[in-house]
Design a protein around this motif. Sequence first.
Motif, PDB file in Angstrom:
ATOM      1  N   UNK A  85       0.845  -1.198   0.000  1.00  0.00           N
ATOM      2  CA  UNK A  85       0.000   0.000   0.000  1.00  0.00           C
ATOM      3  C   UNK A  85       0.873   1.239   0.000  1.00  0.00           C
ATOM      4  N   UNK A  86       1.718   1.375   1.016  1.00  0.00           N
ATOM      5  CA  UNK A  86       2.628   2.517   1.051  1.00  0.00           C
ATOM      6  C   UNK A  86       2.948   2.961   2.460  1.00  0.00           C
ATOM      7  N   UNK A  87       3.941   3.793   2.544  1.00  0.00           N
ATOM      8  CA  UNK A  87       4.381   4.361   3.812  1.00  0.00           C
ATOM      9  C   UNK A  87       3.268   5.185   4.449  1.00  0.00           C
ATOM     10  N   UNK A  88       2.462   5.847   3.614  1.00  0.00           N
ATOM     11  CA  UNK A  88       1.395   6.714   4.125  1.00  0.00           C
ATOM     12  C   UNK A  88       0.317   5.939   4.872  1.00  0.00           C
ATOM     13  N   UNK A  89       0.258   4.637   4.688  1.00  0.00           N
ATOM     14  CA  UNK A  89      -0.663   3.786   5.448  1.00  0.00           C
ATOM     15  C   UNK A  89       0.087   3.057   6.574  1.00  0.00           C
ATOM     16  N   UNK A  90       1.244   2.487   6.249  1.00  0.00           N
ATOM     17  CA  UNK A  90       1.973   1.656   7.209  1.00  0.00           C
ATOM     18  C   UNK A  90       2.437   2.425   8.439  1.00  0.00           C
ATOM     19  N   UNK A  91       2.953   3.637   8.248  1.00  0.00           N
ATOM     20  CA  UNK A  91       3.451   4.410   9.392  1.00  0.00           C
ATOM     21  C   UNK A  91       2.337   4.787  10.363  1.00  0.00           C
ATOM     22  N   UNK A  92       1.254   5.426   9.919  1.00  0.00           N
ATOM     23  CA  UNK A  92       0.208   5.741  10.899  1.00  0.00           C
ATOM     24  C   UNK A  92      -0.453   4.503  11.487  1.00  0.00           C
ATOM     25  N   UNK A  93      -0.524   3.402  10.725  1.00  0.00           N
ATOM     26  CA  UNK A  93      -1.117   2.178  11.267  1.00  0.00           C
ATOM     27  C   UNK A  93      -0.243   1.608  12.385  1.00  0.00           C
ATOM     28  N   UNK A  94       1.081   1.626  12.184  1.00  0.00           N
ATOM     29  CA  UNK A  94       1.975   1.175  13.252  1.00  0.00           C
ATOM     30  C   UNK A  94       1.872   2.096  14.468  1.00  0.00           C
ATOM     31  N   UNK A  95       1.817   3.401  14.237  1.00  0.00           N
ATOM     32  CA  UNK A  95       1.703   4.335  15.363  1.00  0.00           C
ATOM     33  C   UNK A  95       0.381   4.129  16.103  1.00  0.00           C
ATOM     34  N   UNK A  96      -0.690   3.797  15.387  1.00  0.00           N
ATOM     35  CA  UNK A  96      -1.980   3.469  16.012  1.00  0.00           C
ATOM     36  C   UNK A  96      -1.819   2.244  16.915  1.00  0.00           C
ATOM     37  N   UNK A  97      -1.180   1.193  16.402  1.00  0.00           N
ATOM     38  CA  UNK A  97      -0.971  -0.015  17.193  1.00  0.00           C
ATOM     39  C   UNK A  97      -0.047   0.258  18.381  1.00  0.00           C
ATOM     40  N   UNK A  98       0.953   1.073  18.176  1.00  0.00           N
ATOM     41  CA  UNK A  98       1.891   1.437  19.251  1.00  0.00           C
ATOM     42  C   UNK A  98       1.170   2.167  20.368  1.00  0.00           C
ATOM     43  N   UNK A  99       0.306   3.131  19.994  1.00  0.00           N
ATOM     44  CA  UNK A  99      -0.469   3.864  21.011  1.00  0.00           C
ATOM     45  C   UNK A  99      -1.340   2.891  21.812  1.00  0.00           C
ATOM     46  N   UNK A 100      -1.933   1.925  21.130  1.00  0.00           N
ATOM     47  CA  UNK A 100      -2.743   0.928  21.816  1.00  0.00           C
ATOM     48  C   UNK A 100      -1.938   0.111  22.804  1.00  0.00           C
ATOM     49  N   UNK A 101      -0.733  -0.287  22.399  1.00  0.00           N
ATOM     50  CA  UNK A 101       0.148  -1.053  23.293  1.00  0.00           C
ATOM     51  C   UNK A 101       0.583  -0.209  24.485  1.00  0.00           C
ATOM     52  N   UNK A 102       0.896   1.055  24.235  1.00  0.00           N
ATOM     53  CA  UNK A 102       1.304   1.944  25.330  1.00  0.00           C
ATOM     54  C   UNK A 102       0.135   2.180  26.291  1.00  0.00           C
ATOM     55  N   UNK A 103      -1.071   2.361  25.747  1.00  0.00           N
ATOM     56  CA  UNK A 103      -2.256   2.551  26.594  1.00  0.00           C
ATOM     57  C   UNK A 103      -2.520   1.320  27.446  1.00  0.00           C
ATOM     58  N   UNK A 104      -2.386   0.142  26.842  1.00  0.00           N
ATOM     59  CA  UNK A 104      -2.620  -1.107  27.571  1.00  0.00           C
ATOM     60  C   UNK A 104      -1.585  -1.293  28.674  1.00  0.00           C
ATOM     61  N   UNK A 105      -0.342  -0.922  28.404  1.00  0.00           N
ATOM     62  CA  UNK A 105       0.726  -1.062  29.406  1.00  0.00           C
ATOM     63  C   UNK A 105       0.519  -0.080  30.558  1.00  0.00           C
ATOM     64  N   UNK A 106      -0.084   1.075  30.256  1.00  0.00           N
ATOM     65  CA  UNK A 106      -0.297   2.094  31.296  1.00  0.00           C
ATOM     66  C   UNK A 106      -1.450   1.728  32.226  1.00  0.00           C
ATOM     67  N   UNK A 107      -2.353   0.883  31.745  1.00  0.00           N
ATOM     68  CA  UNK A 107      -3.535   0.534  32.557  1.00  0.00           C
ATOM     69  C   UNK A 107      -3.216  -0.484  33.636  1.00  0.00           C
TER      70      UNK A 107
END
Length: 107
Positions: A85-107
């Motif tokens: 697809x491209x960097x324009x999809x992969x980068x924000x998708x990874x950052x979305x997943x990263x935010x989810x992992x960070x949120x889960x670790x903070x809980x």
Amino acid sequence: MSRRTIYLVLAIIGAVAPYVFFMRFFGAEGLGGDFVGALFANGAAGGFTTDLLISSVVLWIFVFAEGRRVGVGRGWLYVLINLLIGLSCALPLFLWAREGALDAAAE
């Protein structure tokens, strides 16, 4: 709007927007068109293509290193999305997943 939501919206836009141009190219040139040649057709295109290729490699390194650090698995999936697809999809998708992992670790 949360940062995670913004990343998801940008990933969706980043999946759709490039294909508008890709479909226009393949519609005009067909599947046998010189896609790689068009990426380097002139100095401007070559500069953008080179920038994108280098940024993609940086993303791959970041995905595996940061993914391991914060607990986002399946790094290969983001590399595959980057290639298909491209960097324009992969980068924000990874950052979305990263935010989810960070949120889960903070809980």
